[in-house]
Design an enzyme around this catalytic site. Structure first.
Site, PDB file in Angstrom:
ATOM      1  N   ARG A 120      33.288 -58.581 -62.464  1.00  0.00           N
ATOM      2  CA  ARG A 120      32.047 -57.857 -62.775  1.00  0.00           C
ATOM      3  C   ARG A 120      31.143 -57.052 -61.749  1.00  0.00           C
ATOM      4  O   ARG A 120      30.652 -55.965 -61.853  1.00  0.00           O
ATOM      5  CB  ARG A 120      31.199 -58.795 -63.348  1.00  0.00           C
ATOM      6  CG  ARG A 120      29.324 -58.127 -63.586  1.00  0.00           C
ATOM      7  CD  ARG A 120      28.064 -58.967 -64.268  1.00  0.00           C
ATOM      8  NE  ARG A 120      27.189 -58.391 -64.548  1.00  0.00           N
ATOM      9  CZ  ARG A 120      26.298 -58.823 -65.274  1.00  0.00           C
ATOM     10  NH1 ARG A 120      26.416 -59.580 -66.141  1.00  0.00           N
ATOM     11  NH2 ARG A 120      25.563 -57.982 -65.386  1.00  0.00           N
ATOM     12  N   ASN A 148      16.925 -39.944 -75.603  1.00  0.00           N
ATOM     13  CA  ASN A 148      15.992 -39.171 -74.228  1.00  0.00           C
ATOM     14  C   ASN A 148      17.154 -38.271 -73.193  1.00  0.00           C
ATOM     15  O   ASN A 148      16.886 -37.222 -71.977  1.00  0.00           O
ATOM     16  CB  ASN A 148      16.097 -40.671 -73.485  1.00  0.00           C
ATOM     17  CG  ASN A 148      15.054 -41.372 -73.448  1.00  0.00           C
ATOM     18  OD1 ASN A 148      13.760 -40.763 -73.367  1.00  0.00           O
ATOM     19  ND2 ASN A 148      14.680 -42.450 -74.190  1.00  0.00           N
ATOM     20  N   MET A 162      22.791 -50.679 -70.626  1.00  0.00           N
ATOM     21  CA  MET A 162      21.977 -51.835 -70.603  1.00  0.00           C
ATOM     22  C   MET A 162      23.266 -52.953 -70.364  1.00  0.00           C
ATOM     23  O   MET A 162      23.782 -53.891 -71.014  1.00  0.00           O
ATOM     24  CB  MET A 162      22.005 -52.403 -72.266  1.00  0.00           C
ATOM     25  CG  MET A 162      20.976 -51.680 -73.502  1.00  0.00           C
ATOM     26  SD  MET A 162      19.978 -52.282 -73.613  1.00  0.00           S
ATOM     27  CE  MET A 162      20.259 -53.256 -74.029  1.00  0.00           C
ATOM     28  N   GLY A 190      20.853 -41.511 -76.975  1.00  0.00           N
ATOM     29  CA  GLY A 190      21.182 -40.743 -75.346  1.00  0.00           C
ATOM     30  C   GLY A 190      19.649 -39.467 -75.979  1.00  0.00           C
ATOM     31  O   GLY A 190      20.052 -38.367 -76.225  1.00  0.00           O
ATOM     32  N   HIS A 196      11.210 -47.627 -69.476  1.00  0.00           N
ATOM     33  CA  HIS A 196      10.932 -48.547 -70.526  1.00  0.00           C
ATOM     34  C   HIS A 196      10.146 -48.245 -71.438  1.00  0.00           C
ATOM     35  O   HIS A 196       8.868 -48.321 -71.394  1.00  0.00           O
ATOM     36  CB  HIS A 196      10.483 -49.598 -69.680  1.00  0.00           C
ATOM     37  CG  HIS A 196      10.501 -50.631 -70.118  1.00  0.00           C
ATOM     38  ND1 HIS A 196      11.787 -51.909 -70.253  1.00  0.00           N
ATOM     39  CD2 HIS A 196       9.254 -51.876 -70.404  1.00  0.00           C
ATOM     40  CE1 HIS A 196      11.245 -52.752 -70.937  1.00  0.00           C
ATOM     41  NE2 HIS A 196      10.089 -52.788 -71.100  1.00  0.00           N
ATOM     42  N   GLU A 252       8.949 -40.701 -74.888  1.00  0.00           N
ATOM     43  CA  GLU A 252       9.288 -41.041 -74.149  1.00  0.00           C
ATOM     44  C   GLU A 252      10.247 -39.385 -73.314  1.00  0.00           C
ATOM     45  O   GLU A 252       9.877 -38.880 -72.107  1.00  0.00           O
ATOM     46  CB  GLU A 252      10.290 -41.713 -74.273  1.00  0.00           C
ATOM     47  CG  GLU A 252      10.225 -42.967 -74.661  1.00  0.00           C
ATOM     48  CD  GLU A 252      11.168 -44.323 -74.568  1.00  0.00           C
ATOM     49  OE1 GLU A 252      11.368 -46.014 -73.967  1.00  0.00           O
ATOM     50  OE2 GLU A 252      12.853 -43.782 -75.057  1.00  0.00           O
ATOM     51  N   GLY A 289      16.978 -55.788 -56.739  1.00  0.00           N
ATOM     52  CA  GLY A 289      16.457 -57.125 -56.898  1.00  0.00           C
ATOM     53  C   GLY A 289      16.162 -56.770 -58.537  1.00  0.00           C
ATOM     54  O   GLY A 289      16.734 -58.015 -58.969  1.00  0.00           O
ATOM     55  N   HIS A 320       8.874 -42.711 -78.745  1.00  0.00           N
ATOM     56  CA  HIS A 320      10.162 -41.763 -78.816  1.00  0.00           C
ATOM     57  C   HIS A 320       9.768 -40.596 -77.973  1.00  0.00           C
ATOM     58  O   HIS A 320      10.072 -39.627 -77.434  1.00  0.00           O
ATOM     59  CB  HIS A 320      11.221 -41.701 -79.521  1.00  0.00           C
ATOM     60  CG  HIS A 320      12.418 -42.256 -78.992  1.00  0.00           C
ATOM     61  ND1 HIS A 320      13.250 -43.290 -79.955  1.00  0.00           N
ATOM     62  CD2 HIS A 320      13.167 -43.307 -77.788  1.00  0.00           C
ATOM     63  CE1 HIS A 320      14.122 -43.886 -79.594  1.00  0.00           C
ATOM     64  NE2 HIS A 320      14.265 -44.178 -78.557  1.00  0.00           N
TER      65      HIS A 320
HETATM   66  C1  GRF Z   1      14.655 -46.038 -74.748  1.00  0.00           C
HETATM   67  O1  GRF Z   1      13.585 -46.890 -76.055  1.00  0.00           O
HETATM   68  C2  GRF Z   1      14.462 -46.018 -73.287  1.00  0.00           C
HETATM   69  O2  GRF Z   1      12.862 -46.557 -72.984  1.00  0.00           O
HETATM   70  C3  GRF Z   1      14.517 -47.967 -73.522  1.00  0.00           C
HETATM   71  O3  GRF Z   1      15.926 -47.291 -73.386  1.00  0.00           O
HETATM   72  C4  GRF Z   1      16.119 -46.738 -74.977  1.00  0.00           C
HETATM   73  C5  GRF Z   1      17.026 -46.334 -75.149  1.00  0.00           C
HETATM   74  O4  GRF Z   1      17.026 -44.710 -76.087  1.00  0.00           O
HETATM   75  N1  GRF Z   1      15.183 -48.003 -72.290  1.00  0.00           N
HETATM   76  P1  GRF Z   1      18.715 -43.357 -76.447  1.00  0.00           P
HETATM   77  O5  GRF Z   1      19.246 -43.821 -75.800  1.00  0.00           O
HETATM   78  O6  GRF Z   1      17.253 -41.937 -74.779  1.00  0.00           O
HETATM   79  O7  GRF Z   1      18.205 -42.588 -77.401  1.00  0.00           O
END
Ligand code: GRF
Length: 213
Positions: free
Chosen positions: A73, A18, A98, A16, A117, A183, A151, A180
């Protein structure tokens, strides 16, 4: 007069960081948003503690191991879509989420979902973009923020991208740390642009209204 769009749901599965970047940007008032719900599909996701520390509402939708074709599911995805709809989100932000969601979920929020991503898409899609870029011997990778469409998850229209050079002696960990940092700057910016209604989609291309850079 239209009311400003501020209602954000963040979906996480792990650290977490982000999510934390979004919380920090909101607290510094550089992002005008209201995270109305943080959803995790893992009970033990450390990001849940970040959400709780910030006083945010959380929802745990614990994921099971379904056999192929198990209707449970799809039922999970539909239940989750209902839970999220109840908080009337303007935007869904996938931040390390995920679990591949069914189109029945994605169609409910079309045009209102974004993902981040750690590669320059369309290079290195999928679950292991950082080791994949290193193993490939790429000199440059980066970060992509993109819309999520029904999709396929990693193929939506690109909102923001930024390149990160790969050093000779990079490991997964050192490269992840530099990705990171990018991001955490890019995602609050992309969310802010969306909420300010500054993202205009024309097919695969996303124009930023009033952009000077
Ligand atoms: C990030 O690197 C994001 O790009 C990818 O998963 C990671 C998540 O990191 N989709 P966090 O949980 O936000 O630390």
């Amino acid at each position: 007069m239209t009311l400003p769009s501020t209602r954000v749901v963040v979906l996480i599965s792990g650290e977490g960081t982000n999510l934390q970047a979004l919380i920090d940007a909101m607290q510094h008032r550089s992002l005008l948003a209201d995270i109305v719900l943080v959803v995790s599909n893992r009970v033990t996701a450390p990001g849940l503690d970040r959400a709780r520390s910030a006083g945010l509402a959380t929802h745990i939708a614990a994921r099971k191991r379904w056999a192929p074709g198990d209707p449970a599911r799809l039922a999970y995805d539909i239940r989750l879509a209902d839970t999220i709809s109840n908080v009337r989100p303007d935007l869904l932000v996938f931040a390390g989420w995920m679990h591949v969601l069914a189109d029945a979920f994605l169609e409910r929020f079309q045009g209102r979902m974004m993902n981040i991503h750690p590669s320059l898409l369309p290079a290195f899609p999928g679950r292991s973009p950082i080791p994949d870029a290193l193993a490939y011997g790429a000199r440059v990778t980066g970060v992509t923020v993109h819309f999520v469409d029904p999709g396929a998850f990693d193929t939506g229209a690109i909102i923001l991208q930024e390149a990160v050079e790969i050093d000779q002696d990079d490991t997964d960990e050192t490269l992840l740390a530099r990705l990171h940092a990018v991001e955490h700057r890019l995602y609050p910016r992309a969310v802010g642009l969306f909420l300010a209604n500054r993202l205009v989609r024309q097919g695969r291309r996303v124009h930023i209204r009033g952009a000077t850079d």
